[in-house]
Design a protein around this motif. Sequence first.
Motif, mmCIF file in Angstrom:
data_model
loop_
_atom_site.group_PDB
_atom_site.id
_atom_site.type_symbol
_atom_site.label_atom_id
_atom_site.label_comp_id
_atom_site.label_asym_id
_atom_site.label_seq_id
_atom_site.Cartn_x
_atom_site.Cartn_y
_atom_site.Cartn_z
ATOM 1 N N UNK A 32 21.080 8.456 162.084
ATOM 2 C CA UNK A 32 20.792 9.294 161.004
ATOM 3 C C UNK A 32 21.680 8.664 159.898
ATOM 4 N N UNK A 33 23.039 8.175 159.947
ATOM 5 C CA UNK A 33 23.523 7.483 159.026
ATOM 6 C C UNK A 33 22.973 6.186 158.422
ATOM 7 N N UNK A 34 22.423 5.336 159.325
ATOM 8 C CA UNK A 34 21.875 4.429 158.754
ATOM 9 C C UNK A 34 20.526 4.463 158.100
ATOM 10 N N UNK A 35 19.717 5.133 158.855
ATOM 11 C CA UNK A 35 18.687 5.576 157.769
ATOM 12 C C UNK A 35 18.876 6.350 156.511
ATOM 13 N N UNK A 36 19.632 7.243 156.542
ATOM 14 C CA UNK A 36 19.964 7.873 155.427
ATOM 15 C C UNK A 36 20.342 7.068 154.187
ATOM 16 N N UNK A 37 21.374 6.089 154.709
ATOM 17 C CA UNK A 37 21.714 5.265 153.445
ATOM 18 C C UNK A 37 20.626 4.175 152.931
ATOM 19 N N UNK A 38 19.879 3.868 153.977
ATOM 20 C CA UNK A 38 18.765 2.766 153.561
ATOM 21 C C UNK A 38 17.727 3.525 152.881
ATOM 22 N N UNK A 39 17.409 4.677 153.020
ATOM 23 C CA UNK A 39 16.376 5.471 152.367
ATOM 24 C C UNK A 39 16.969 5.691 151.011
ATOM 25 N N UNK A 40 18.195 6.363 150.970
ATOM 26 C CA UNK A 40 18.736 6.752 149.575
ATOM 27 C C UNK A 40 19.017 5.540 148.663
ATOM 28 N N UNK A 41 19.641 4.633 149.412
ATOM 29 C CA UNK A 41 19.739 3.324 148.424
ATOM 30 C C UNK A 41 18.795 2.433 148.159
#
Lengths: 282, 305
Positions: A32-41
């Motif tokens: 979730x962290x990896x996906x969240x950062x990639x999608x957000x940034x």
Amino acid sequence: MTQASIQYRLVKNILFKGIVLLISSLCAVPLVLVLYFIIKKGIATISWTFLTSLPKPVGETGGGIVNAITGTLLIILVASVIAIPIGVFGGVYLAENKKSRITNIARTCVEVLQGVPSIVIGIIAYLWVVKPTGNFSALSGSIALAIMMLPVIVRTTEETISLIPYSIKEAGLALGVPYHKVLLKVVIPSGLSGIVTGITISIARVAGETAPLLFTAFGNPFQNFNILRPMNSLPLLVFNYATSPYQDWKDQAWGASFVLLVIILLINILTKLAIRRWKIQF
Amino acid sequence: MSTKSTTVKKSSQTSEGAFLKVLAGAVYLIIALLICIFITLVWKSWPSLKQFGFHFITGTTWDPVSGEFGGFPFLMGTVITSILALIISFPFSMSIAIFLGEYNKTGWLSDIFKNVIELLAGIPSVIYGFAAIYFLVPIIQNFEINHNIIPYGVSTLTAAIVLAIMIIPYSASVAREVISLTPRDLKEASYSLGATRFETIRRIIIPYTRSGIAAGILLAFGRAIGETMAVTMVIGNTNTLPKDLTTLFFAPSNTMASVIANEFTEATSDIYLSSLIEIALLLFIVTLAFNLLGRFIIKRMGGNS
């Protein structure tokens, strides 16, 4: 006393299940962290110009990753052209000659090949292609990726073809169709969904590979469609930008990661659709 | 008529022969590929093999300038990061395996977990490395500042944590398969004696699947050893040996794969290049051994992954 001990065992039982469930759920945290950062940034950096323009030199803001996108697609395309025929034919042979000695040896080789670290394959492609030709090239990167795709394609093809009932083959042979035509016109088409799945899985597996491209495709800040020259690719660009000291490049690395992840997810979804659509039940 | 049928027969026979030859050719090509990989690695690392011999593995100095190459720091780095990663990932992969193999074989919750595992396996190594630089390195740095350790951020431990996340899918999938293969009558016998599910898992399923779980760990170890990009990005890349427990975890180091990734394009002399290829040869042999052993155990247990 006994009642208490039974109670204790039951509590332990429930507690254990809870712990298993809890720890299993924790595995989703990094995802979730990896996906969240990639999608957000990633979404913050992505724009039409980012997707369609070439990288700018350090110090100039802006620029895009179009050369890396085309490079990734081209390198994978050439790798597929090399790996698919060899992999499918090899898989059909292994499924049709189950008991021969060469099959056993080949199966072991395929398993070993699947475990070879990608960086070692990169070195092999360097020694076989880059060194003799004298320059880094997209072709050498494609060859490295093709070597990594081969074991997946061979194994899925073999498994699929093995599942096809003998009666179907016999029906073809009973009509007087030669053996090789039965293979080409009956067996391979019946197993098509499995074979296609294997191919797309192998593509998804190598699409994000960086290590084999480090000393083969090498990277290139310019647009290039010549596979005999160095070429950029998304994983290489992410690596180079992410480890660079420039904030602008780091931001762009998020965008490139996002694009790379979208490509890989699309391949995976296509695979699932292909399975659903072409699945033949026996 | 008869001549026509014979020509048809003949041509179909020759094309049949040609087709079967193509099929066999593909198989021979795959076998030759593996053999050629091995031969190339040995051949190209020969100068280094000849010059350093066994000292290559035990030597602790890696100095391209003076031309002395000892790979011990990288061997240690690889072994330490991989073992740490296995230890960290073990509870997670076992939980997933027990949950998917025993508690919930089907259903929406297991579908979610299966998708999580699939996605974890599908994320490219370089993206793990990038996310770790961004997220994990500052956390480690803060921890180091609070505990009076030099705050590099990049360290053996950082690399091991990233590796642990990356290998969960591999050991979990093998363990799940062997756990779900446990014979039903064994479990039922245990339940009929009044054992709870936890006791059945602990006394029946885990002992029964022990060697399969070990095989999964071996395969995951093989993965961890060869993993390059994520490790290279967060391990710090210094060729020093740990001096004490703090530096073992919190000092930057190097693994076999990361030293190749970092230095291969910079290798100027032949002996330098050949030493790096020898490291690749070692990697190749070690992963080969772990893979064959792991698969041998799985095959003996009757699994098929």
